[in-house]
Design a protein around this motif. Structure first.
Motif, PDB file in Angstrom:
ATOM      1  N   LEU A 118       0.749  -1.390   0.030  1.00  0.00           N
ATOM      2  CA  LEU A 118      -0.066   0.020  -0.044  1.00  0.00           C
ATOM      3  C   LEU A 118       0.995   1.266  -0.134  1.00  0.00           C
ATOM      4  N   MET A 119       1.744   1.462   0.800  1.00  0.00           N
ATOM      5  CA  MET A 119       2.832   2.344   0.821  1.00  0.00           C
ATOM      6  C   MET A 119       3.538   2.635  -0.478  1.00  0.00           C
ATOM      7  N   ALA A 120       3.660   1.594  -1.235  1.00  0.00           N
ATOM      8  CA  ALA A 120       4.467   1.678  -2.441  1.00  0.00           C
ATOM      9  C   ALA A 120       3.366   2.755  -3.721  1.00  0.00           C
ATOM     10  N   ARG A 121       2.230   1.837  -3.268  1.00  0.00           N
ATOM     11  CA  ARG A 121       1.451   2.915  -4.344  1.00  0.00           C
ATOM     12  C   ARG A 121       1.172   4.274  -3.767  1.00  0.00           C
ATOM     13  N   ALA A 122       1.018   4.136  -2.385  1.00  0.00           N
ATOM     14  CA  ALA A 122       0.617   5.662  -1.954  1.00  0.00           C
ATOM     15  C   ALA A 122       1.786   6.710  -2.454  1.00  0.00           C
ATOM     16  N   CYS A 123       2.947   5.951  -2.387  1.00  0.00           N
ATOM     17  CA  CYS A 123       4.048   7.103  -2.795  1.00  0.00           C
ATOM     18  C   CYS A 123       4.166   7.470  -4.277  1.00  0.00           C
ATOM     19  N   ASN A 124       4.145   6.226  -4.917  1.00  0.00           N
ATOM     20  CA  ASN A 124       4.322   6.425  -6.261  1.00  0.00           C
ATOM     21  C   ASN A 124       3.004   7.254  -6.961  1.00  0.00           C
ATOM     22  N   ILE A 125       1.860   7.249  -6.486  1.00  0.00           N
ATOM     23  CA  ILE A 125       0.671   8.211  -6.730  1.00  0.00           C
ATOM     24  C   ILE A 125       0.986   9.510  -6.360  1.00  0.00           C
ATOM     25  N   HIS A 126       1.580   9.756  -5.214  1.00  0.00           N
ATOM     26  CA  HIS A 126       1.864  10.959  -4.464  1.00  0.00           C
ATOM     27  C   HIS A 126       3.050  11.635  -5.486  1.00  0.00           C
ATOM     28  N   HIS A 127       3.983  10.917  -5.833  1.00  0.00           N
ATOM     29  CA  HIS A 127       5.083  11.652  -6.692  1.00  0.00           C
ATOM     30  C   HIS A 127       4.522  11.832  -8.089  1.00  0.00           C
ATOM     31  N   ASN A 128       4.207  10.930  -8.703  1.00  0.00           N
ATOM     32  CA  ASN A 128       3.724  11.168 -10.291  1.00  0.00           C
ATOM     33  C   ASN A 128       2.440  10.519 -10.685  1.00  0.00           C
ATOM     34  N   ASN A 129       1.607  10.396 -10.023  1.00  0.00           N
ATOM     35  CA  ASN A 129       0.498   9.808 -10.214  1.00  0.00           C
ATOM     36  C   ASN A 129       0.390   8.585 -10.821  1.00  0.00           C
ATOM     37  N   SER A 130       1.454   7.680 -10.672  1.00  0.00           N
ATOM     38  CA  SER A 130       1.683   6.427 -11.221  1.00  0.00           C
ATOM     39  C   SER A 130       0.809   5.331 -10.659  1.00  0.00           C
ATOM     40  N   ARG A 131       0.422   4.608 -11.213  1.00  0.00           N
ATOM     41  CA  ARG A 131      -0.519   3.254 -10.751  1.00  0.00           C
ATOM     42  C   ARG A 131       0.213   2.206 -11.109  1.00  0.00           C
ATOM     43  N   HIS A 132       1.630   2.203 -11.049  1.00  0.00           N
ATOM     44  CA  HIS A 132       2.443   1.097 -11.277  1.00  0.00           C
ATOM     45  C   HIS A 132       3.250   0.846  -9.967  1.00  0.00           C
ATOM     46  N   VAL A 133       3.189  -0.367  -9.956  1.00  0.00           N
ATOM     47  CA  VAL A 133       4.101  -0.816  -8.529  1.00  0.00           C
ATOM     48  C   VAL A 133       5.473  -1.450  -9.345  1.00  0.00           C
ATOM     49  N   GLN A 134       6.548  -1.077  -9.041  1.00  0.00           N
ATOM     50  CA  GLN A 134       7.885  -1.538  -9.524  1.00  0.00           C
ATOM     51  C   GLN A 134       8.054  -2.838  -8.836  1.00  0.00           C
ATOM     52  N   ALA A 135       8.634  -3.819  -9.640  1.00  0.00           N
ATOM     53  CA  ALA A 135       9.087  -5.109  -9.097  1.00  0.00           C
ATOM     54  C   ALA A 135      10.038  -4.948  -7.881  1.00  0.00           C
ATOM     55  N   SER A 136      10.741  -3.925  -8.075  1.00  0.00           N
ATOM     56  CA  SER A 136      11.824  -3.772  -6.713  1.00  0.00           C
ATOM     57  C   SER A 136      11.048  -3.490  -5.680  1.00  0.00           C
ATOM     58  N   GLN A 137       9.950  -2.714  -5.591  1.00  0.00           N
ATOM     59  CA  GLN A 137       9.098  -2.391  -4.540  1.00  0.00           C
ATOM     60  C   GLN A 137       8.260  -3.591  -3.951  1.00  0.00           C
ATOM     61  N   ARG A 138       8.077  -4.489  -5.069  1.00  0.00           N
ATOM     62  CA  ARG A 138       7.169  -5.504  -4.676  1.00  0.00           C
ATOM     63  C   ARG A 138       8.283  -6.583  -3.951  1.00  0.00           C
ATOM     64  N   ALA A 139       9.572  -6.726  -4.481  1.00  0.00           N
ATOM     65  CA  ALA A 139      10.577  -7.381  -3.740  1.00  0.00           C
ATOM     66  C   ALA A 139      10.799  -6.986  -2.197  1.00  0.00           C
ATOM     67  N   ILE A 140      10.549  -5.816  -2.005  1.00  0.00           N
ATOM     68  CA  ILE A 140      10.701  -5.278  -0.584  1.00  0.00           C
ATOM     69  C   ILE A 140       9.718  -5.848   0.283  1.00  0.00           C
ATOM     70  N   ALA A 141       8.680  -6.285  -0.136  1.00  0.00           N
ATOM     71  CA  ALA A 141       7.412  -6.702   0.464  1.00  0.00           C
ATOM     72  C   ALA A 141       7.878  -8.325   0.933  1.00  0.00           C
ATOM     73  N   ARG A 145      -0.644  12.833  -1.267  1.00  0.00           N
ATOM     74  CA  ARG A 145      -1.684  12.901  -2.140  1.00  0.00           C
ATOM     75  C   ARG A 145      -2.797  11.869  -1.902  1.00  0.00           C
ATOM     76  N   PRO A 146      -4.061  12.428  -1.888  1.00  0.00           N
ATOM     77  CA  PRO A 146      -5.211  11.238  -1.610  1.00  0.00           C
ATOM     78  C   PRO A 146      -5.238  10.209  -2.513  1.00  0.00           C
ATOM     79  N   SER A 147      -5.409   9.060  -2.222  1.00  0.00           N
ATOM     80  CA  SER A 147      -5.473   7.965  -3.112  1.00  0.00           C
ATOM     81  C   SER A 147      -6.134   6.534  -2.318  1.00  0.00           C
ATOM     82  N   PRO A 148      -6.641   5.696  -2.832  1.00  0.00           N
ATOM     83  CA  PRO A 148      -7.181   4.489  -2.215  1.00  0.00           C
ATOM     84  C   PRO A 148      -6.214   3.986  -1.387  1.00  0.00           C
ATOM     85  N   GLU A 149      -5.057   3.973  -1.920  1.00  0.00           N
ATOM     86  CA  GLU A 149      -4.005   3.167  -1.012  1.00  0.00           C
ATOM     87  C   GLU A 149      -3.640   4.002   0.268  1.00  0.00           C
TER      88      GLU A 149
END
Lengths: 383, 342
Positions: free
Chosen positions: A111-134, A363-367
């Motif tokens: 959730l944090m990955a998405r929230a940060c990505n969206i905050h940064h540039n409205n990206s709805r994509h989660v990077q593979a590296s972020q998923r690896a952190i999970a 920035r507001p987002s579902p995540e």
């Protein structure tokens, strides 16, 4: 009064250990809670909420479901990292990656990955590296659990026998080392030296947290500071630093990294405080492990430390780590008679509010809203 | 407290007295396989080995024993020393491990770090873009390489400590009180974890993800190795538990998992081997001297020597890719010292 509480929630306060002993905790809490008698009653709302609008105006669902969207195949992927030739060792290492855990940490990370990505540039994509952190967070967590269970001579976890009881202590320790090394390999493969530094800090904190637990403090005020420091190192550090790591991977702004870290840290502490409460208030079926587990290990957690204010006769028991026959039951009785549970819960609430305050800066987002909702769930869960 | 003071005090803390005990895998050469039929001044005698190692240490610039113990200088770890002290008088293996780490320094137990340093020096300064250029170079070795040597030792020591955990349900009354063993296990796990955490921190500081990956893979392999070693010895060893207390040097015990013994067993087949063990037992105690003679009479020893030399030759071949230097010669000397048996 209020200012003092905020002192504990400021970033960097952990770096000033000499401050700890100067704050008369219990007087503070007494003062605040007597001023607000209604805070004890926390409305219980159930895990599955009906869909409703949030501040962001979008519909949201259960935060666990939302987080899982990015975590499908999490446990299969973790098992792939455990490239082990010996079948017994493989079986032992995979034992807890059976899909039955809460996966609380990976969900926060996703959730944090998405929230940060969206905050940064409205990206709805989660990077593979972020998923690896999970994955890595869950692996580090599990490795530490395996070792903790040997240290505590625990018999059950998550409703099943522990690795040490089934295969013995020697092999259990090796299995923990194996999981840790697999996590480190995965971490290295992300290829980001900052992220490596952030997560190796966790490994050190986990060990230091265990050492803290071995030792004890004589002075009451020192005890509470010691307890919070141990709580940070053993529980919150992993969550805080995993959140920070995904934010680093998703966004270059250090302000966002700090927000992610503070959210993780505060929610991590709250999570552990409630865990400590549940050790007194829930029954063993629900938890998957026997209760009063902490007392039996000689540990004086939040509820006990607060109760000791009302019942100073508990001091002697705390110092001898509840080692005499009857100590555990007596201590438990004292706690249940006191307001220790309520005070600890109140403290957890404060940490949750701080977490929400931080994450609301994104920035507001579902995540983001799911992360807010998670903090409420942390407070009201019953296992 | 500086390192020297700590080291002077540690043996006392650990209750060490009398002659040091040796761990089976240390290159100490008065084991059963270097006495007896081999004539003359054995070049595996301690004097020669020490000479090889001390010359190597001059080349890299400082003594390399105790590398992994340097992290003991932190306050945190004086805690560990105190906790280990509580184990004095118990039978927990951690005490043996700890004593071995200190006492066997004269045999330069901590070879791995030294080897890393020698290889670093033999490889020479980097050309081109390598990240090492930001590091200082002393005695021909970059500080990041020295750090790596230390990390290698840390990982190795951590696993050594973790190997000393005991299975609580296999304890016998001769092992002493359960709570001593539980406590010893606790400290062993935490100490090992602390060393690993230090290793991880050291790796992170190197700011090189490839190196992290390599060392983490090495750790994973090492753990699996330890696991397999415990497993194969488990069956025979559990039968022999009552016999594996230390004896006088005449009938010194040896590790039944060591290469010569394992190879001997392979040649004989399991049934004959079990028969030999039974024949070597007298009144319920294993006569190691007798068993040793049986093994020496078989092919296990010579094939172990051959295996050793094979690996030694491989190592020498690999060294040829380095330009000739003092460091390279020192590494070659180490190979020679380790592979000569007469």
């Amino acid at each position: 009064g209020r200012l003092r509480w905020e002192h504990w929630l400021r970033p960097g306060v952990w770096d000033q250990p000499e401050q700890h002993s100067k704050i008369p905790y219990f007087n503070l809490v007494k003062h605040l809670t007597s001023a607000c008698p209604n805070v004890y009653s926390i409305s219980r709302f159930h895990h599955t909420t009906p869909d409703s609008k949030t501040r962001s105006g979008e519909k949201y669902t259960d935060p666990f479901k939302l987080g899982w969207r990015d975590l499908k195949g999490l446990y299969e992927d973790i098992r792939k990292e455990l490239l082990i030739s010996t079948s017994e060792l493989k079986e032992m290492s995979e034992y807890y990656f059976d899909g039955k855990g809460k996966a609380f940490r990976p969900i926060i990370v996703a959730l944090m990955a998405r929230a940060c990505n969206i905050h940064h540039n409205n990206s709805r994509h989660v990077q593979a590296s972020q998923r690896a952190i999970a994955l890595i967070a869950e692996m580090i967590h599990t490795a530490s659990l395996v070792h903790d269970d040997v240290i505590d001579d625990a018999s059950s976890r998550r409703g099943k026998h522990t690795v040490n009881k089934i295969w013995g202590e020697k092999k259990a320790v090796l299995a923990g080392d194996l999981i840790l090394s697999a996590a480190s390999i995965a971490l290295a493969r992300i290829g980001n030296t900052t992220v490596i530094s952030i997560l190796t800090q966790v490994i050190e904190d986990l060990v230091r947290g265990e050492f803290l637990q071995l030792g004890s403090k004589e002075n009451e005020n020192e005890r509470f500071a010691h307890y919070l420091e141990k709580t940070f190192k053993k529980t919150a550090s992993l969550i805080a630093n995993s959140c920070k790591a995904v934010s680093v991977l998703g966004c270059p702004d250090p302000v966002v990294h700090e927000i992610a870290y503070q959210y993780g840290k505060n929610i991590g502490i709250a999570f552990q405080l409630i865990d400590d409460v549940l050790d007194f208030t829930s029954c063993s079926d629900q938890m998957g492990k026997p209760t009063s587990a902490d007392l039996k290990l000689g540990l004086a957690t939040g509820p006990v430390l607060f109760a000791c204010q009302q019942f100073p006769e508990m001091n002697a028991m705390i110092m001898r780590r509840f080692s005499l026959p009857g100590d555990v039951d007596r201590a438990r009785q004292y706690v249940l008679q006191s307001d220790g549970v309520q005070q600890t819960t109140y403290l957890a609430q404060q940490y949750c509010h701080e977490a929400v305050r931080e994450i609301s800066k994104l920035r507001p987002s579902p995540e983001r809203d799911a992360l807010i909702q998670l903090s409420e769930i942390v407070l009201t869960r019953d296992k | 407290m500086n390192l020297r003071q700590l080291l002077v005090r540690l043996p006392h803390y650990l209750g060490a007295s009398g002659s040091p005990r040796r761990l089976w895998w240390s290159p100490s050469f008065d084991t059963i396989f270097s006495v007896g039929s081999w004539r003359g001044q054995s070049s595996r005698s301690p004097a020669h080995w020490n000479q090889v190692v001390s010359e190597a240490e001059k080349i890299v610039g400082y003594p390399t024993s105790f590398m992994s113990l340097r992290c003991l200088l932190s306050d945190e770890l004086s805690n560990i020393a105190m906790q280990v002290r509580k184990l004095v008088g118990t039978q927990h293996p951690l005490l043996t491990t700890a004593r071995g780490l200190v006492h066997d320094s004269q045999n330069s137990l901590q070879l791995r770090g030294l080897v890393v340093l020698l290889i670093s020096k033999a490889a020479g300064p980097s050309s081109g873009n390598a990240s090492c250029q930001n590091y200082d170079m002393v005695s021909g070795i970059y500080s990041c390489q020295r750090s790596l040597a230390e990390i290698t030792e840390l990982i190795h020591t951590a696993l050594l400590v973790h190997r000393g955990i005991v299975n609580l349900n296999e304890l016998q009354s001769s092992d002493g009180p359960l709570k001593d063993m539980q406590f010893g296990n606790k400290i062993a796990i935490l100490s090992g974890d602390f060393l690993l955490a230090n290793a991880c921190n050291g790796l992170a500081l190197l700011q090189n993800t490839k190196v992290v990956e390599l060392l983490a893979s090495a750790l994973m392999d090492l753990v699996q190795g330890v696991y397999r070693e415990n497993s194969t010895s488990a069956k025979i060893n559990s039968d022999l538990q009552p016999f594996t207390k230390e004896k006088t040097s005449d009938s010194m015990t040896f590790n039944l998992n060591s290469a010569p013994v394992v190879l001997h067993q392979e040649f004989l087949g399991r049934d004959l081997w079990i028969k030999q063990i039974r024949e070597a037992q007298e009144k319920g105690r294993l006569d190691y001297g007798k068993l040793r003679e049986r093994i020496k009479a078989g092919k296990g020893v010579t094939s172990a020597i051959d295996l050793c030399r094979y690996h030694g030759n491989k190592a020498l071949e690999a060294l040829e890719s380095f330009p000739p230097s003092e460091a390279r010669s020192a590494l070659e000397n180490i190979v020679f010292a380790v592979t000569r048996f007469s």
